[in-house]
Each structure stands twice: as C-alpha cells, then as structure tokens.
Design an enzyme around this catalytic site. Structure first.
Site, PDB file in Angstrom:
ATOM      1  CE  LYS A  81     -61.165  18.904  -3.180  1.00 25.49           C
ATOM      2  NZ  LYS A  81     -59.799  19.436  -2.870  1.00 25.49           N
ATOM      3  CG  HIS A  90     -56.988  18.132 -11.503  1.00 28.61           C
ATOM      4  ND1 HIS A  90     -57.360  16.974 -10.876  1.00 28.61           N
ATOM      5  CD2 HIS A  90     -56.606  18.981 -10.512  1.00 28.61           C
ATOM      6  CE1 HIS A  90     -57.188  17.113  -9.557  1.00 28.61           C
ATOM      7  NE2 HIS A  90     -56.727  18.308  -9.316  1.00 28.61           N
ATOM      8  NE  ARG A 103     -65.138  11.416  -3.125  1.00 34.05           N
ATOM      9  CZ  ARG A 103     -64.801  12.239  -2.134  1.00 34.05           C
ATOM     10  NH1 ARG A 103     -64.039  13.299  -2.395  1.00 34.05           N
ATOM     11  NH2 ARG A 103     -65.193  12.026  -0.894  1.00 34.05           N
ATOM     12  CB  SER A 107     -65.060  16.816  -2.027  1.00 33.45           C
ATOM     13  OG  SER A 107     -63.718  17.072  -1.717  1.00 33.45           O
ATOM     14  CE1 TYR A 145     -61.579   9.796  -1.870  1.00 33.05           C
ATOM     15  CE2 TYR A 145     -63.691   8.827  -1.273  1.00 33.05           C
ATOM     16  CZ  TYR A 145     -62.597   9.584  -0.942  1.00 33.05           C
ATOM     17  OH  TYR A 145     -62.494  10.140   0.315  1.00 33.05           O
ATOM     18  CB  ALA A 149     -52.215   5.182   1.555  1.00 30.77           C
ATOM     19  CB  THR A 150     -54.866   5.172   6.851  1.00 33.86           C
ATOM     20  OG1 THR A 150     -53.874   5.799   7.658  1.00 33.86           O
ATOM     21  CG2 THR A 150     -54.616   3.680   6.741  1.00 33.86           C
ATOM     22  CG  ASN A 161     -51.224   6.803   9.620  1.00 32.40           C
ATOM     23  OD1 ASN A 161     -51.417   7.284  10.743  1.00 32.40           O
ATOM     24  ND2 ASN A 161     -51.022   5.517   9.434  1.00 32.40           N
TER      25      ASN A 161
HETATM   26  N1  LIG Z   1     -56.125   8.977   2.522  1.00 36.47           N
HETATM   27  C1  LIG Z   1     -57.332   9.381   2.137  1.00 36.47           C
HETATM   28  N2  LIG Z   1     -58.415   8.592   2.351  1.00 36.47           N
HETATM   29  C2  LIG Z   1     -59.644   8.990   1.960  1.00 36.47           C
HETATM   30  N3  LIG Z   1     -59.904  10.188   1.358  1.00 36.47           N
HETATM   31  C3  LIG Z   1     -58.854  11.006   1.122  1.00 36.47           C
HETATM   32  C4  LIG Z   1     -57.533  10.650   1.486  1.00 36.47           C
HETATM   33  N4  LIG Z   1     -56.714  11.664   1.116  1.00 36.47           N
HETATM   34  C5  LIG Z   1     -57.500  12.620   0.566  1.00 36.47           C
HETATM   35  N5  LIG Z   1     -58.781  12.229   0.574  1.00 36.47           N
HETATM   36  C6  LIG Z   1     -59.963  12.994   0.137  1.00 36.47           C
HETATM   37  O1  LIG Z   1     -59.902  13.293  -1.237  1.00 36.47           O
HETATM   38  C7  LIG Z   1     -60.608  14.533  -1.461  1.00 36.47           C
HETATM   39  C8  LIG Z   1     -59.684  15.522  -2.138  1.00 36.47           C
HETATM   40  O2  LIG Z   1     -59.585  15.118  -3.483  1.00 36.47           O
HETATM   41  P1  LIG Z   1     -58.361  15.511  -4.406  1.00 36.47           P
HETATM   42  O3  LIG Z   1     -57.094  15.113  -3.761  1.00 36.47           O
HETATM   43  O4  LIG Z   1     -58.674  14.954  -5.749  1.00 36.47           O
HETATM   44  O5  LIG Z   1     -58.430  17.104  -4.443  1.00 36.47           O
HETATM   45  S1  LIG Z   1     -57.838  18.028  -5.616  1.00 36.47           S
HETATM   46  O6  LIG Z   1     -58.740  17.948  -6.772  1.00 36.47           O
HETATM   47  O7  LIG Z   1     -56.500  17.583  -5.952  1.00 36.47           O
HETATM   48  O8  LIG Z   1     -57.873  19.399  -5.036  1.00 36.47           O
HETATM   49  C9  LIG Z   1     -61.073  15.029  -0.096  1.00 36.47           C
HETATM   50  O9  LIG Z   1     -62.390  14.512   0.071  1.00 36.47           O
HETATM   51  P2  LIG Z   1     -63.439  15.094   1.103  1.00 36.47           P
HETATM   52  O10 LIG Z   1     -62.962  14.701   2.468  1.00 36.47           O
HETATM   53  O11 LIG Z   1     -64.733  14.411   0.751  1.00 36.47           O
HETATM   54  O12 LIG Z   1     -63.525  16.569   0.914  1.00 36.47           O
HETATM   55  C10 LIG Z   1     -60.048  14.357   0.798  1.00 36.47           C
HETATM   56  O13 LIG Z   1     -60.433  14.281   2.140  1.00 36.47           O
END
Ligand SMILES: Nc1ncnc2c1ncn2[C@@H]1O[C@H](COP(=O)(O)OS(=O)(=O)O)[C@@H](OP(=O)(O)O)[C@H]1O
Length: 306
Positions: A51, A114, A136, A144, A199, A233-234, A237
C-alpha cells in the site's frame, strides 16, 4: 461477526524466512528458487512495502518504457502490448499470477515486488539492474491496508484500526514489518543501482517524480510525452484505466464486494482514522525503530517532512 473476521491471522498467511506470505499464493520452494533467479542488467525492479504506491509507480514505469517507442514519432501513444494489463506487463516476481516463464521474457523485463531485500535474487547486487523503491509514510500505508483488508480475499479483515495497528507495528501482517522492509532496502542502497522515492513526493510533484524516474531509467522523453505520462498516471485517470486499476482481477484472486484498489490517493488520511492516543503510540514506536535511519516523511501536506 463475518466469517472472515473470525478466522485467525494464521488462516490467511504463513511465515517464511521472516516474511508473511498470503496463504495459497506462493510456495516456500518457489521463494527459495528466486534466490538463484537469473537477473539481467537491463531488468527493472519496482519494490515497495504494501500500500505504498505500487500500482501507481508500476503504471509510470510501464508508460515510460512504452512511450519511449513513440517519442520520436510524437504519436498519440504506443501500440506495444496495448491489450495487456499492467499485471501482465510488469508482473510480481513472487506472485506469478499469470503463470509466465520469466526467463523467456524479452528485455527489458519489468518486475514488481513486495519482497524484503534478503529474499531477492542474490544476483541483484552483482548486476546493473535498476531498482526503484517507493516508500510511503507508514500511518497512511497502514490506513490504506485497513481499508484494503475489507475487500481483499487473501487477507484477514481488520477488526478495527487499533487491532490492526498493534499487528502492523509488530509486523504481524502480510509482508511483515514496514520498518524491516524499509530498513532492509535503504541500508543496502549503495550496493545497488537504486532510486529511492516516496509516495508523498509523487503526490506533491508527480511530474518531478516522473522526470526522476526517466533520468534514472536513462530515458530522454520529449516534454509532450512526459505530459502524457503524467496525465495517464493521475489518480482520476488511473481509476478509470481498466489496464491499470486492478479491477480486472477475478474476485477469488483479490477484490471482493466490488472493492476498489484505487481508494483515496491522498496524504494524511490517517488523521481521519487514528485517535490522538493511537497516533502518539505510533509515533513512539516509529521514533524507536527509525532513530538511526536518516529518513523523513511527509505526514501531512501542510507540514514539512519530519
Ligand atoms: N494514481 C494514483 N495517485 C495516488 N494514489 C494512488 C494512485 N494509484 C494508486 N494509488 C494509491 O496507492 C494505494 C495502493 O497502494 P499499492 O498499489 O502499493 O497497493 S498494493 O500493496 O500493491 O496492494 C492506495 O492508497 P489509498 O487510496 O490510501 O488506499 C491507492 O489509492
């Protein structure tokens, strides 16, 4: 109480070599085999604790490689493997969900992981293989995880944030301890071809983070190409991008109850979740565990890193 919540942690994970793997996703033999997995100089590894922005950075690294091909032509995007999901294009080293033969993949191979440093292929430090590590702040990563545990079929559903926090701080969650993960990778950074990102810096300056990754990966892309990558990457989107949002996973593999992988995508959500006492307890453990590491995190977008 739901069935899943009643099951103990052991029902969901097994410990091997100090790491907690989700049950039935991988075998100790496969993990052992990774020690001798043949690494190439051209390989790129994205490594994260759970996460911490994995699928986000995965999207960026994939786009940087794909857009490179379309750079000269200044086209509207690349045709390379357009139908493939990000999972297929940049699979997890330890969870070979697609059953690919990684040795047969053409270079440059992109991998996600991971895993902790000690579980990685031992050739990693002998090669020029690029490793991008994204960390992060652990309060947000834990929050998360708290939400993810409710929709993830391979994880114990957290009873409440206090209960999860005790497990998190002592490493009794999938992937083990955040502290051990960050320490293991960070302290070996000088033996590797290594880029450390957070992050939070990606949230604060996505374009800057994309440029750092391009530079590290040796890719010189035009401004308009960078703009296109940033746009794709937003959070907004990516949430609607079926190849990147992980909604393509079958329910039995990960997501249940129509859960969303991309949940909130912010910094400081822990403030909406932890009590003051819980937060102070977290801070105390953090201070103890991190006192000899020169790392700073942004915990709130209105404050400097500390
Ligand atoms: N584009 C973009 N911008 C901002 N944040 C983003 C984006 N893509 C993924 N996320 C957020 O990343 C969190 C998921 O983390 P991981 O991808 O590491 O998850 S995992 O460990 O692979 O399961 C999870 O965080 P939280 O929203 O706080 O739960 C996702 O929402």
């Amino acid at each position: 109480m739901a069935d899943t919540a009643a099951k103990s942690s052991e029902t969901y994970m097994f410990q091997y070599k100090g790491y907690n793997f989700p049950k039935d996703t991988v075998t100790p033999e496969y993990i052992d085999s990774l020690e001798d997995f043949e690494i190439r100089d051209s390989d790129v590894f994205l490594v994260t604790y759970l996460k911490s922005g994995t699928v986000w950075t995965q999207q960026i690294i994939i786009l940087i490689h794909e857009e490179e091909g379309s750079n000269a032509a200044e086209s509207e995007g690349s045709n390379a493997a357009e139908s493939d999901t990000n999972l297929k294009r940049m699979p997890w080293l330890e969870y070979n969900l697609e059953g690919q033969d990684y040795n047969m993949r053409p270079s440059p191979r992109l991998f996600t992981s991971h895993l902790t440093y000690n579980l990685m292929p031992k050739m990693l430090k002998e090669k020029k293989t690029k490793v991008i590590y994204v960390a992060r702040n652990p309060k947000d990563a834990m929050v998360s995880l708290f939400h993810f545990s409710k929709i993830c079929t391979y994880m114990e559903t957290a009873k409440n944030i206090g209960d999860l926090m005790e497990k998190y701080l002592s490493g009794q969650v999938v992937a083990g301890s955040w502290f051990d993960h960050v320490r293991g990778w960070y302290t070996h950074r000088e033996q590797l071809n290594f880029l450390f990102l957070t992050y939070e810096e990606m949230i604060q300056d996505l374009r800057g983070a994309v440029l750092k990754m391009c530079h590290f990966l040796g890719k010189r892309l035009q401004d308009s190409t960078i703009d296109r990558i940033v746009e794709k990457a937003t959070f907004k989107n990516m949430k609607n991008d079926p190849k990147a949002n992980y909604e393509f996973l079958p329910e039995k593999a990960i997501l249940k109850d129509n859960g969303k992988f991309l949940r909130k995508g912010t910094v400081g959500d822990w403030k909406n979740t932890l009590t003051v006492a819980q937060s102070e307890h977290f801070d105390e453990v953090y201070r103890q565990r991190m006192k000899d590491l020169p790392l700073k995190f942004v915990w709130d977008l209105n404050e400097d890193a500390s």
